[in-house]
Design an enzyme around this catalytic site. Structure first.
Site, PDB file in Angstrom:
ATOM      1  CD  GLU A   9      29.602  40.735  32.537  1.00 56.84           C
ATOM      2  OE1 GLU A   9      29.542  40.040  31.506  1.00 56.84           O
ATOM      3  OE2 GLU A   9      29.848  40.260  33.658  1.00 56.84           O
ATOM      4  CG  ASP A  10      27.733  43.561  25.178  1.00 55.24           C
ATOM      5  OD1 ASP A  10      27.743  44.748  24.800  1.00 55.24           O
ATOM      6  OD2 ASP A  10      27.750  42.582  24.391  1.00 55.24           O
TER       7      ASP A  10
END
Ligand code: G3P
Length: 308
Positions: free
Chosen positions: A13-14
């Protein structure tokens, strides 16, 4: 396993981008302990051994005096840093937690590997072995390696640094004919660059040969792969770690005629020590000789409780 998946998904996600020098992330989430706890159940401590504890004591003393130490090592698996730390955490926790690994790009880009890499101190480099995998990226990789070398020089200038590097540029593989595993040959240029970096740091520095035997725990794919995303297979197995006495360049190369010969002779001396130690670990672990595999050069011990 669920913690590992959480961390892998968090990174998808990040995505975390590793700088040329990465300091182990210990908080708010302790990625170091996460890696230790994941690999610990895979190590059969009853059949694991450490060679030459007194040499690890000497390394600890040198670091306390402000000297730099480089462990020149073979490389077996992605779990090598955890195996080193697990086998030393009982007796040499400072060494276990403070090694800075010279790491190839795969361990900082592979989504399965990244959370484990985040828990280690790393100097990130592009391995020569994978330098030309994608021709358009060659220049970027060279520039990045120059930045990493500068970071390494800076670190060494500060003293008390413990670096780990494998001059083979990748993991060991079995001999295709015999199926026997052995330390992959060293690139003498890598050894020479490392030695010169250490010598130019204006702080006393020492190179030690380190042997690792842990391929059963997480063997690499049979062939070197270009693509990220190799299949992981894990097994509960004994592991071994041994360090030999410091090998001094001037002593080993005193009869050499020129710098090229000296470079080869020095790399060979380190490699031969590692191979000799590796064979003793193999005798202890695979041939089941245990502590009796000790020799005058390598004294094996098991400095932990079996309850580990
Ligand atoms: O498969 P290799 O030999 O290219 O190894 C790659 C990395 O060093 C994994 O740690």
């Amino acid at each position: 396993m669920s913690v590992a998946l959480d961390r892998i998904f968090l990174d998808v996600e990040d995505p975390f981008i590793f700088p040329p020098y990465h300091k182990a992330a210990r908080e708010p989430f302790d990625y170091y302990m996460f890696g230790q706890n994941y690999i610990r159940p895979l190590v059969d401590f009853r059949n694991s051994y450490v060679g030459n504890i007194p040499v690890f004591d000497e390394i600890r003393e040198k670091l306390q005096e402000g000297h730099n130490v480089v462990l020149i090592s073979n490389h077996q698996t992605e779990a090598d840093p955890a195996v080193i730390a697990l086998l030393l955490e009982g007796t040499h926790s400072h060494i276990a937690e403070n090694v800075t690994y010279v790491a190839g790009d795969r361990v900082v880009t592979d989504p399965l590997c990244k959370p484990f890499s985040m828990g280690r101190n790393l100097v990130c480099v592009y391995s020569k072995k994978h330098m030309f995998d994608v021709p358009e990226l060659v220049e970027m990789k060279r520039r990045s390696n120059t930045r990493s070398l500068k970071e390494m020089a800076l670190l060494l200038r500060g003293g008390s640094q413990l670096l780990w590097i494998s001059p083979s540029g990748g993991r060991d593989r079995p001999d295709p004919l015999t199926g026997e595993w052995y330390p992959a040959p060293f690139d003498s240029a890598v050894v020479d660059n490392m030695r010169r970096l250490v010598e130019h740091s204006a702080v006393p520095g020492h190179l030690y040969p380190l042997a690792l035997l842990c391929y059963d725990i997480m063997p690499p794919p049979p062939q070197v792969e270009k693509e990220i995303g190799e299949r992981r297979v894990i097994t509960f197995h004994g592991a071994g770690l041994s360090v030999g006495p410091e090998i001094k360049f001037n002593e080993v190369t005193s009869t050499c005629n020129d710098s090229e010969e000296a470079k080869e002779v020095y790399a060979r001396a380190l490699y031969e020590s590692i191979t000799a130690q590796y064979n003793i670990l193999k005798c202890a672990i695979h041939d089941k000789k245990g502590l009796e595999a000790s020799t005058a050069e390598v004294s094996l011990s098991q400095p932990w409780n079996y309850e580990n």
